[in-house]
Scaffold this active site. Structure first.
Site, PDB file in Angstrom:
ATOM      1  N   GLY A  68       1.460 -88.468  75.782  1.00  0.00           N
ATOM      2  CA  GLY A  68       0.089 -88.930  75.992  1.00  0.00           C
ATOM      3  C   GLY A  68      -0.333 -89.954  74.953  1.00  0.00           C
ATOM      4  O   GLY A  68      -1.038 -90.915  75.252  1.00  0.00           O
ATOM      5  N   THR A  69       0.113 -89.751  73.726  1.00  0.00           N
ATOM      6  CA  THR A  69      -0.239 -90.670  72.649  1.00  0.00           C
ATOM      7  C   THR A  69       0.275 -92.077  72.951  1.00  0.00           C
ATOM      8  O   THR A  69      -0.456 -93.070  72.800  1.00  0.00           O
ATOM      9  CB  THR A  69       0.358 -90.164  71.315  1.00  0.00           C
ATOM     10  OG1 THR A  69      -0.175 -88.863  71.055  1.00  0.00           O
ATOM     11  CG2 THR A  69       0.038 -91.091  70.166  1.00  0.00           C
ATOM     12  N   ASN A 148     -10.511 -82.342  74.603  1.00  0.00           N
ATOM     13  CA  ASN A 148      -9.490 -81.342  74.285  1.00  0.00           C
ATOM     14  C   ASN A 148      -9.983 -80.226  73.376  1.00  0.00           C
ATOM     15  O   ASN A 148      -9.392 -79.162  73.338  1.00  0.00           O
ATOM     16  CB  ASN A 148      -8.267 -82.011  73.645  1.00  0.00           C
ATOM     17  CG  ASN A 148      -8.636 -82.918  72.497  1.00  0.00           C
ATOM     18  OD1 ASN A 148      -9.417 -83.848  72.662  1.00  0.00           O
ATOM     19  ND2 ASN A 148      -8.100 -82.656  71.321  1.00  0.00           N
ATOM     20  N   GLN A 182      -5.996 -83.856  79.278  1.00  0.00           N
ATOM     21  CA  GLN A 182      -6.438 -82.466  79.464  1.00  0.00           C
ATOM     22  C   GLN A 182      -6.976 -82.210  80.873  1.00  0.00           C
ATOM     23  O   GLN A 182      -7.193 -81.064  81.245  1.00  0.00           O
ATOM     24  CB  GLN A 182      -7.520 -82.102  78.433  1.00  0.00           C
ATOM     25  CG  GLN A 182      -7.035 -82.109  76.994  1.00  0.00           C
ATOM     26  CD  GLN A 182      -6.037 -81.007  76.666  1.00  0.00           C
ATOM     27  OE1 GLN A 182      -5.883 -80.033  77.411  1.00  0.00           O
ATOM     28  NE2 GLN A 182      -5.326 -81.151  75.558  1.00  0.00           N
ATOM     29  N   SER A 200       0.053 -86.549  80.094  1.00  0.00           N
ATOM     30  CA  SER A 200       1.118 -86.018  79.234  1.00  0.00           C
ATOM     31  C   SER A 200       1.770 -84.830  79.933  1.00  0.00           C
ATOM     32  O   SER A 200       1.070 -83.983  80.507  1.00  0.00           O
ATOM     33  CB  SER A 200       0.513 -85.576  77.905  1.00  0.00           C
ATOM     34  OG  SER A 200       1.479 -84.913  77.134  1.00  0.00           O
ATOM     35  N   GLY A 201       3.101 -84.749  79.860  1.00  0.00           N
ATOM     36  CA  GLY A 201       3.834 -83.699  80.570  1.00  0.00           C
ATOM     37  C   GLY A 201       3.626 -82.299  80.009  1.00  0.00           C
ATOM     38  O   GLY A 201       3.414 -81.339  80.754  1.00  0.00           O
ATOM     39  N   HIS A 202       3.660 -82.186  78.659  1.00  0.00           N
ATOM     40  CA  HIS A 202       3.727 -80.833  78.090  1.00  0.00           C
ATOM     41  C   HIS A 202       2.427 -80.053  78.196  1.00  0.00           C
ATOM     42  O   HIS A 202       2.381 -78.877  77.856  1.00  0.00           O
ATOM     43  CB  HIS A 202       4.246 -80.881  76.645  1.00  0.00           C
ATOM     44  CG  HIS A 202       3.307 -81.447  75.635  1.00  0.00           C
ATOM     45  ND1 HIS A 202       2.641 -80.653  74.739  1.00  0.00           N
ATOM     46  CD2 HIS A 202       2.920 -82.711  75.362  1.00  0.00           C
ATOM     47  CE1 HIS A 202       1.901 -81.418  73.950  1.00  0.00           C
ATOM     48  NE2 HIS A 202       2.053 -82.674  74.306  1.00  0.00           N
ATOM     49  N   THR A 238      15.805 -96.604  77.740  1.00  0.00           N
ATOM     50  CA  THR A 238      16.432 -95.775  78.781  1.00  0.00           C
ATOM     51  C   THR A 238      15.529 -94.585  79.081  1.00  0.00           C
ATOM     52  O   THR A 238      15.067 -93.902  78.171  1.00  0.00           O
ATOM     53  CB  THR A 238      17.827 -95.295  78.313  1.00  0.00           C
ATOM     54  OG1 THR A 238      18.617 -96.446  78.061  1.00  0.00           O
ATOM     55  CG2 THR A 238      18.493 -94.423  79.362  1.00  0.00           C
ATOM     56  N   CYS A 335      -3.708 -81.643  66.632  1.00  0.00           N
ATOM     57  CA  CYS A 335      -3.518 -82.877  65.871  1.00  0.00           C
ATOM     58  C   CYS A 335      -4.383 -82.925  64.623  1.00  0.00           C
ATOM     59  O   CYS A 335      -3.995 -83.493  63.623  1.00  0.00           O
ATOM     60  CB  CYS A 335      -3.836 -84.075  66.731  1.00  0.00           C
ATOM     61  SG  CYS A 335      -2.731 -84.141  68.098  1.00  0.00           S
TER      62      CYS A 335
END
Ligand code: PLP
Length: 394
Positions: A68-69, A148, A182, A200-202, A238, A335
């Site tokens: 996300g960052t 968040n 979020q 963001s995936g996580h 990649t 963070c």
């Protein structure tokens, strides 16, 4: 274990973990290779792109990133580079994630004027303030979808309407970016008319190390990483094929039955909020109390986040006490916890030092239950009463 730190990160879906193992063992080709393993990897990328795109406004482009960052940085720096001849003002809010705030500070160092909008006491940015800040010098507005730390649903939809009308009236081309890290997987984003959306995936049960930047139909941006020209020349390097495949699958799974899962999350977080506020005195909800389940309900709280301040308690001590009982929470965003320990979001909302010190964030996933909340209410109540008896934090 009762895991209530889902805004920091989530446990991977079982199906995603299995897919990642499979990709690592069998489908490890480089999508740019000209043999069958490469083609298979390229097909996997396309399928994952379609899975993520299916949850976003139609016709746009999904660019995979590392997190996300990176998506926030890419959106802000590339948008400013694209528009810099048209003006010198960027507008954001005081409650954004550091991924946005630090990028904006860098812009300031480079001579861009950045306006940081103040939120109200619930962490909601005022639309009126935004309208007053926008002028013909403005090139970018970046406003998060869901905060968040406190869960506030921000007024991205009316901001988009306002900017569209402003652009039409003044012949400007102000871009709108929203950090929806979020919000994704919880609130439907298919009708959010932003130019750029960060994901963001996580945060949605995919692995760490993968994110995405969505660009609305017709928008192109200068590359933020140059090299071999992957991701449509926008983001060379990649591709993280396993992570991307996992993100695609997680996006699909998170959105399956989304409305029901959101209702359940709302029940769970409401049960916890009421339970704690009834069993303890001097508890303050940081963020809107009422929960909302769509981006149209700005000003309400996305039920995935609940932030409470317990007077006479230090959030950090409560966190470590709960941890001993297998309950995982946080004191704010992951963070900020390593830096000052202070929350810039709660500060912007006007909370006192004591309230900030006593704040704990509970953040939920589709896997949390009411039975878990009974346990959490008991443990938190006992711990806070003990701290107050000892009186050491008054
Ligand atoms: N934006 C928001 C609102 C977040 O909550 C986070 C992570 O906590 C990020 C951006 C950064 O995402 P990532 O951890 O994938 O870099």
């Amino acid at each position: 274990m009762i895991y209530l730190d889902n805004s920091a990160t989530t446990r991977q879906y079982e199906e995603v973990t299995e897919l990642l193992c499979h990709m690592g063992k069998e489908e490890f080709g480089n999508p740019s290779s000209l043999h069958t393993l490469g083609f298979a990897a390229a097909n996997t990328l396309s399928a994952a792109r379609a899975q993520v795109a299916a949850q976003l406004p139609p016709g746009g482009t999904v660019v995979f990133t590392s997190c996300g960052t990176e998506s926030d940085n890419a959106a802000i720096f590339s948008a400013v580079r694209k528009r810099k001849r048209r003006g010198n003002r960027v507008i954001t809010s005081q409650v954004e994630h550091p991924a946005v705030l630090e990028a904006c500070r860098r812009l300031e160092e480079e001579g861009i004027e950045v306006i940081y909008l103040k939120p109200d006491e619930d962490g909601v940015v005022s639309l009126r303030e935004l309208e007053e800040a926008v002028n013909e010098e403005t090139i970018l507005v970046t406003l998060m979808a869901v905060n968040n730390e406190v869960g506030a649903i921000e007024p991205v939809l009316p901001a988009a309407d306002f900017l569209k009308a402003f652009n039409k009236r003044h012949g400007t081309e102000i871009l709108l970016h929203t950090d929806a890290v979020q919000a994704f997987g919880k609130l439907a984003l298919g009708n959010v008319p932003a130019d750029m959306i960060s994901l963001s995936g996580h945060k949605i049960h995919a692995p760490k190390g993968v994110g995405a930047l969505f660009l609305r139909k017709g928008l192109t941006l200068p590359a933020h990483i140059v090299g071999g020209g992957q991701e449509g020349n926008l983001r060379s390097g990649t591709e993280n094929t396993g992570g991307i495949a996992g993100f695609g699958l997680a996006a699909e799974l998170a959105h399956k039955d989304r409305a029901r899962k959101m209702r359940q999350m709302a029940e769970v977080s409401e049960y916890l909020r009421k339970g704690l506020m009834e069993s303890l005195s001097e508890v303050r909800c940081n963020g809107p109390e009422a929960s909302g389940e769509s981006m149209t309900e700005y000003g309400k709280r996305c039920p995935s986040v609940l932030n409470l301040s317990f007077a006479g308690t230090r959030g950090e001590v409560l966190l470590h006490t709960l941890e001993q009982d297998g309950i995982f929470v946080s004191t704010g965003s992951a963070c900020s916890s390593h830096k000052t320990g202070d929350s810039h979001v709660l500060r912007a909302m006007g909370r006192s030092h004591k309230e900030i010190e006593g704040a704990v964030r509970f953040s939920f996933s589709e896997f949390n239950t009411i039975a878990e909340m009974d346990e959490v209410i008991d443990r938190v109540t006992a711990a806070v009463k003990r701290f107050r008896r000892l009186g050491s934090f008054r």
